[in-house]
Motif scaffolding. Structure first.
Motif, PDB file in Angstrom:
ATOM      1  N   VAL A 231      -9.611 -27.541 -13.118  1.00 17.89           N
ATOM      2  CA  VAL A 231      -9.321 -27.843 -14.527  1.00 17.89           C
ATOM      3  C   VAL A 231     -10.546 -27.696 -15.415  1.00 17.89           C
ATOM      4  CG1 VAL A 231      -7.511 -29.448 -13.801  1.00 17.89           C
ATOM      5  CG2 VAL A 231      -9.786 -30.329 -14.362  1.00 17.89           C
ATOM      6  N   ALA A 232     -11.722 -27.440 -14.823  1.00 20.29           N
ATOM      7  CA  ALA A 232     -12.963 -27.403 -15.603  1.00 20.29           C
ATOM      8  C   ALA A 232     -12.923 -26.362 -16.732  1.00 20.29           C
ATOM      9  CB  ALA A 232     -14.152 -27.169 -14.676  1.00 20.29           C
ATOM     10  N   PRO A 233     -12.494 -25.116 -16.494  1.00 17.44           N
ATOM     11  CA  PRO A 233     -12.480 -24.150 -17.603  1.00 17.44           C
ATOM     12  C   PRO A 233     -11.632 -24.594 -18.791  1.00 17.44           C
ATOM     13  CG  PRO A 233     -12.236 -23.025 -15.496  1.00 17.44           C
ATOM     14  CD  PRO A 233     -12.109 -24.488 -15.214  1.00 17.44           C
ATOM     15  N   ALA A 234     -10.462 -25.167 -18.514  1.00 13.56           N
ATOM     16  CA  ALA A 234      -9.593 -25.607 -19.612  1.00 13.56           C
ATOM     17  C   ALA A 234     -10.221 -26.768 -20.381  1.00 13.56           C
ATOM     18  CB  ALA A 234      -8.224 -26.011 -19.062  1.00 13.56           C
ATOM     19  N   VAL A 235     -10.894 -27.675 -19.673  1.00 12.66           N
ATOM     20  CA  VAL A 235     -11.545 -28.806 -20.339  1.00 12.66           C
ATOM     21  C   VAL A 235     -12.714 -28.325 -21.185  1.00 12.66           C
ATOM     22  CG1 VAL A 235     -12.855 -30.931 -19.962  1.00 12.66           C
ATOM     23  CG2 VAL A 235     -10.801 -30.476 -18.614  1.00 12.66           C
ATOM     24  N   HIS A 236     -13.528 -27.413 -20.642  1.00 14.19           N
ATOM     25  CA  HIS A 236     -14.662 -26.887 -21.394  1.00 14.19           C
ATOM     26  C   HIS A 236     -14.205 -26.196 -22.683  1.00 14.19           C
ATOM     27  CE1 HIS A 236     -17.071 -26.705 -17.382  1.00 14.19           C
ATOM     28  NE2 HIS A 236     -16.968 -27.921 -17.863  1.00 14.19           N
ATOM     29  N   LYS A 237     -13.068 -25.523 -22.600  1.00 12.84           N
ATOM     30  CA  LYS A 237     -12.531 -24.855 -23.789  1.00 12.84           C
ATOM     31  C   LYS A 237     -12.168 -25.875 -24.867  1.00 12.84           C
ATOM     32  CE  LYS A 237      -8.837 -21.699 -25.231  1.00 12.84           C
ATOM     33  NZ  LYS A 237      -7.653 -20.910 -24.773  1.00 12.84           N
ATOM     34  N   MET A 238     -11.592 -27.015 -24.458  1.00  9.64           N
ATOM     35  CA  MET A 238     -11.211 -28.029 -25.437  1.00  9.64           C
ATOM     36  C   MET A 238     -12.443 -28.734 -26.021  1.00  9.64           C
ATOM     37  SD  MET A 238      -8.035 -27.609 -25.516  1.00  9.64           S
ATOM     38  CE  MET A 238      -7.795 -28.905 -26.728  1.00  9.64           C
ATOM     39  N   LEU A 239     -13.534 -28.770 -25.274  1.00 10.91           N
ATOM     40  CA  LEU A 239     -14.740 -29.460 -25.743  1.00 10.91           C
ATOM     41  C   LEU A 239     -15.670 -28.546 -26.529  1.00 10.91           C
ATOM     42  CD1 LEU A 239     -15.661 -31.509 -22.525  1.00 10.91           C
ATOM     43  CD2 LEU A 239     -14.481 -32.331 -24.572  1.00 10.91           C
ATOM     44  N   ALA A 240     -15.254 -27.316 -26.781  1.00 11.19           N
ATOM     45  CA  ALA A 240     -16.140 -26.342 -27.421  1.00 11.19           C
ATOM     46  C   ALA A 240     -16.622 -26.799 -28.792  1.00 11.19           C
ATOM     47  CB  ALA A 240     -15.420 -24.996 -27.536  1.00 11.19           C
ATOM     48  N   GLY A 241     -15.809 -27.572 -29.499  1.00  8.44           N
ATOM     49  CA  GLY A 241     -16.196 -28.006 -30.836  1.00  8.44           C
ATOM     50  C   GLY A 241     -16.940 -29.317 -30.871  1.00  8.44           C
ATOM     51  N   ASP A 243     -20.051 -32.158 -30.012  1.00  5.75           N
ATOM     52  CA  ASP A 243     -21.497 -32.161 -30.057  1.00  5.75           C
ATOM     53  C   ASP A 243     -22.050 -31.678 -28.715  1.00  5.75           C
ATOM     54  OD1 ASP A 243     -24.076 -33.335 -31.468  1.00  5.75           O
ATOM     55  OD2 ASP A 243     -24.104 -34.039 -29.386  1.00  5.75           O
ATOM     56  N   ALA A 244     -23.143 -30.928 -28.750  1.00  3.83           N
ATOM     57  CA  ALA A 244     -23.676 -30.292 -27.549  1.00  3.83           C
ATOM     58  C   ALA A 244     -24.042 -31.313 -26.473  1.00  3.83           C
ATOM     59  CB  ALA A 244     -24.901 -29.437 -27.900  1.00  3.83           C
ATOM     60  N   ILE A 245     -24.669 -32.420 -26.865  1.00  2.00           N
ATOM     61  CA  ILE A 245     -25.077 -33.428 -25.885  1.00  2.00           C
ATOM     62  C   ILE A 245     -23.858 -34.076 -25.247  1.00  2.00           C
ATOM     63  CG2 ILE A 245     -26.276 -35.624 -25.591  1.00  2.00           C
ATOM     64  CD1 ILE A 245     -28.204 -34.785 -27.748  1.00  2.00           C
ATOM     65  N   ILE A 246     -22.859 -34.411 -26.067  1.00  2.00           N
ATOM     66  CA  ILE A 246     -21.636 -35.013 -25.540  1.00  2.00           C
ATOM     67  C   ILE A 246     -20.915 -34.029 -24.637  1.00  2.00           C
ATOM     68  CG2 ILE A 246     -19.367 -35.924 -26.167  1.00  2.00           C
ATOM     69  CD1 ILE A 246     -20.601 -37.041 -28.697  1.00  2.00           C
ATOM     70  N   ARG A 247     -20.879 -32.768 -25.044  1.00  2.00           N
ATOM     71  CA  ARG A 247     -20.201 -31.747 -24.248  1.00  2.00           C
ATOM     72  C   ARG A 247     -20.863 -31.586 -22.881  1.00  2.00           C
ATOM     73  NH1 ARG A 247     -20.593 -28.056 -27.648  1.00  2.00           N
ATOM     74  NH2 ARG A 247     -22.360 -26.879 -26.806  1.00  2.00           N
ATOM     75  N   GLN A 248     -22.184 -31.566 -22.861  1.00  2.00           N
ATOM     76  CA  GLN A 248     -22.899 -31.419 -21.591  1.00  2.00           C
ATOM     77  C   GLN A 248     -22.694 -32.634 -20.689  1.00  2.00           C
ATOM     78  OE1 GLN A 248     -26.972 -30.664 -22.636  1.00  2.00           O
ATOM     79  NE2 GLN A 248     -26.488 -28.758 -23.723  1.00  2.00           N
ATOM     80  N   HIS A 249     -22.680 -33.829 -21.293  1.00  2.00           N
ATOM     81  CA  HIS A 249     -22.493 -35.042 -20.499  1.00  2.00           C
ATOM     82  C   HIS A 249     -21.102 -35.077 -19.881  1.00  2.00           C
ATOM     83  CE1 HIS A 249     -22.481 -39.225 -19.277  1.00  2.00           C
ATOM     84  NE2 HIS A 249     -21.390 -39.411 -20.003  1.00  2.00           N
ATOM     85  N   LEU A 265       6.549 -30.235 -15.680  1.00  2.00           N
ATOM     86  CA  LEU A 265       5.170 -30.159 -16.140  1.00  2.00           C
ATOM     87  C   LEU A 265       4.327 -31.174 -15.381  1.00  2.00           C
ATOM     88  CD1 LEU A 265       5.234 -29.823 -20.055  1.00  2.00           C
ATOM     89  CD2 LEU A 265       4.568 -28.082 -18.379  1.00  2.00           C
ATOM     90  N   LEU A 266       3.137 -30.739 -14.978  1.00  2.00           N
ATOM     91  CA  LEU A 266       2.164 -31.650 -14.402  1.00  2.00           C
ATOM     92  C   LEU A 266       1.181 -32.028 -15.498  1.00  2.00           C
ATOM     93  CD1 LEU A 266       1.066 -33.000 -11.774  1.00  2.00           C
ATOM     94  CD2 LEU A 266      -0.473 -31.023 -11.580  1.00  2.00           C
ATOM     95  N   TRP A 267       1.117 -33.322 -15.804  1.00  2.00           N
ATOM     96  CA  TRP A 267       0.198 -33.838 -16.815  1.00  2.00           C
ATOM     97  C   TRP A 267      -1.062 -34.320 -16.103  1.00  2.00           C
ATOM     98  CZ3 TRP A 267       1.440 -34.619 -22.229  1.00  2.00           C
ATOM     99  CH2 TRP A 267       2.712 -34.148 -22.571  1.00  2.00           C
ATOM    100  N   ILE A 268      -2.213 -33.930 -16.647  1.00  2.00           N
ATOM    101  CA  ILE A 268      -3.490 -34.193 -15.994  1.00  2.00           C
ATOM    102  C   ILE A 268      -4.404 -34.922 -16.968  1.00  2.00           C
ATOM    103  CG2 ILE A 268      -5.444 -33.158 -14.781  1.00  2.00           C
ATOM    104  CD1 ILE A 268      -3.557 -30.581 -14.603  1.00  2.00           C
ATOM    105  N   GLY A 269      -4.847 -36.107 -16.584  1.00  2.00           N
ATOM    106  CA  GLY A 269      -5.818 -36.848 -17.382  1.00  2.00           C
ATOM    107  C   GLY A 269      -7.204 -36.666 -16.796  1.00  2.00           C
ATOM    108  N   THR A 270      -8.220 -36.559 -17.647  1.00  2.00           N
ATOM    109  CA  THR A 270      -9.573 -36.298 -17.190  1.00  2.00           C
ATOM    110  C   THR A 270     -10.553 -37.335 -17.728  1.00  2.00           C
ATOM    111  OG1 THR A 270     -10.169 -34.881 -19.071  1.00  2.00           O
ATOM    112  CG2 THR A 270      -9.063 -33.830 -17.196  1.00  2.00           C
ATOM    113  N   SER A 271     -11.734 -37.378 -17.103  1.00  2.00           N
ATOM    114  CA  SER A 271     -12.773 -38.293 -17.555  1.00  2.00           C
ATOM    115  C   SER A 271     -13.333 -37.884 -18.910  1.00  2.00           C
ATOM    116  CB  SER A 271     -13.903 -38.332 -16.526  1.00  2.00           C
ATOM    117  OG  SER A 271     -14.453 -37.038 -16.328  1.00  2.00           O
ATOM    118  N   ALA A 272     -13.120 -36.634 -19.305  1.00  2.00           N
ATOM    119  CA  ALA A 272     -13.592 -36.162 -20.608  1.00  2.00           C
ATOM    120  C   ALA A 272     -12.670 -36.574 -21.737  1.00  2.00           C
ATOM    121  CB  ALA A 272     -13.731 -34.638 -20.583  1.00  2.00           C
ATOM    122  N   GLY A 273     -11.540 -37.198 -21.412  1.00  2.00           N
ATOM    123  CA  GLY A 273     -10.576 -37.590 -22.428  1.00  2.00           C
ATOM    124  C   GLY A 273      -9.563 -36.523 -22.758  1.00  2.00           C
ATOM    125  N   VAL A 274      -9.713 -35.351 -22.168  1.00  2.00           N
ATOM    126  CA  VAL A 274      -8.791 -34.247 -22.425  1.00  2.00           C
ATOM    127  C   VAL A 274      -7.538 -34.419 -21.566  1.00  2.00           C
ATOM    128  CG1 VAL A 274      -8.463 -31.750 -22.306  1.00  2.00           C
ATOM    129  CG2 VAL A 274     -10.680 -32.692 -22.992  1.00  2.00           C
TER     130      VAL A 274
END
Length: 400
Positions: A231-241, A243-249, A265-274
């Protein structure tokens, strides 16, 4: 949720001794549906000519033991206590009907096949049962030693009439009738990563390991690993906007925190909030690894949480209730949530038929709970409320 622990005429204490006493994680509550699955007392089996129970027979049935034929709610706590309430009770002014004390924290509670399975942090699974026409018997239970204090059962899910238990990175398959372990298999090679999320849908079982951003799909009958989804690529795409520090963390410590299967549908919750959704592929009895269509690509929702997604669940709206979703102009007032709930109101049937706010076949809601609310379409610099509600618990509701 506050619970009374003082003794009274309405509660019973059943302490259980155990050599284990180490504190652990917070327990999660469960629920049982007592009367519909168990045979009824012969004294109440008088039926009318159509086969339904007569009013007199139901009155006799309830006079035998009113509590035995009501739904109950089980709450497990970190100090090893289980509180059992009638589902119709107001726990603010009503004592619990039953209380069982264990010497290890409650990790999870599951109702299946007229039994309640309780996982403890010491590795044991306690099975509570009941006789026909009786309430749950706290003194008549069985103990299954399925795990260890260092590797307890962290997740339990019903799959095809069996009980799947996650202990460390192993899946134990239990026969609920005999309470015997029939099979087990290993998920991955790292035994330090336990199973934290697991859901069943059709012939497939989706699960995630602790600290992992990958979802694994297993066949419910053959136990074969069918595919893995990152799920990392999809999460990174949502975090693109962001702040850089928050995105990296968020990217550095990304992991899956919740799973839910609902309406293909499979619903997926992540630690990034996405919050992500993935179209569930069809799995048949003959499906083997490599035969699923690929790639399986999760899609991110614009609405999520600032912090972790703590849980995902779904509810079916009862008959007679409509959901008033706000108009597009009111979206910001409702925190911008997809299909945010404006209110649940009971309406008459004619009003329901005339209402255009809710499609006729839409009767389920998906709910995510987590820290804060965030609209991932906006950049942090454009929001004046950044940080204001980051630590406030939020519920986001989707119409499905």
């Amino acid at each position: 949720m506050a619970t009374e622990t003082t003794s009274s005429e309405e509660e019973q204490d059943y302490p259980e001794t155990s050599p284990y006493g180490a504190p652990g994680r917070l327990g999660v509550g469960g629920r049982g549906r007592p009367h519909s699955e168990s045979p009824m007392d012969g004294r109440a089996m008088r039926r009318s000519s159509r086969g339904s129970f007569t009013r007199a027979s139901l009155e006799d049935l309830l006079s035998i033991d009113p509590e035995a034929y009501q739904s109950s709610v089980w709450l497990g706590t970190e100090d090893g206590c289980i509180h059992v309430y009638q589902s119709s009770d107001n726990i603010r002014n009503r004592k619990n009907s039953m209380k069982m004390q264990h010497s290890a924290p409650i990790l999870c509670i599951l109702y299946l096949d007229n039994k309640v399975f309780v996982s403890l942090a010491n590795g044991e699974v306690i099975v509570y049962q009941r006789e026909a026409g009786s309430f749950w018997d706290a003194q008549s239970s069985q103990t299954l030693s399925l795990g260890t204090p260092s590797g307890p059962v962290t997740k339990m899910v019903p799959v095809g009439g069996k009980l799947w238990c996650g202990s460390q990175n192993r899946i134990l398959i239990i026969n609920t009738a005999t309470l015997v372990q029939e099979h087990w298999f290993q998920v991955g090679t790292d035994s330090s990563r336990c199973v934290t999320c697991m859901v069943s849908y059709g012939q497939g079982v989706w699960l995630a390991l602790q600290g992992s951003a990958q979802i694994r799909l297993y066949h419910a009958q053959t136990w074969e690993s069918l595919t893995e989804v990152d799920v990392a690529p999809a999460v990174h795409k949502m975090l693109a906007g962001s702040d850089a520090i928050i995105r990296q963390h968020k990217a550095a410590c990304l992991r899956i925190t919740a799973l839910l299967a609902c309406k293909d549908l499979l619903w997926i919750g992540t630690s990034a909030g996405v919050v992500l959704t993935l179209s569930i592929p069809a799995v048949s009895s003959g499906t083997v690894s490599g035969t699923l269509r690929s790639p399986l690509t999760p899609m991110g929702s614009a609405h999520g949480h600032t912090g972790h997604v703590r849980f995902l669940t779904s509810i079916e709206l009862p008959e007679g209730f409509d959901v008033n979703f706000p108009l597009p102009a009111d979206t910001t007032a409702q925190s911008g949530v997809d299909g945010a709930i404006g209110g649940l109101q009971r309406r008459d049937s004619s009003h329901r038929r005339a209402s255009a706010l809710l499609p006729v076949k839409t009767n389920q809601l998906v709910i995510s709970g987590g820290d804060g609310y965030e609209d991932f379409r906006l950049t942090n610099s454009s929001s004046e409320t950044v940080g204001r509600d980051d630590s406030t618990n939020h519920l986001l509701l989707w119409r499905v």
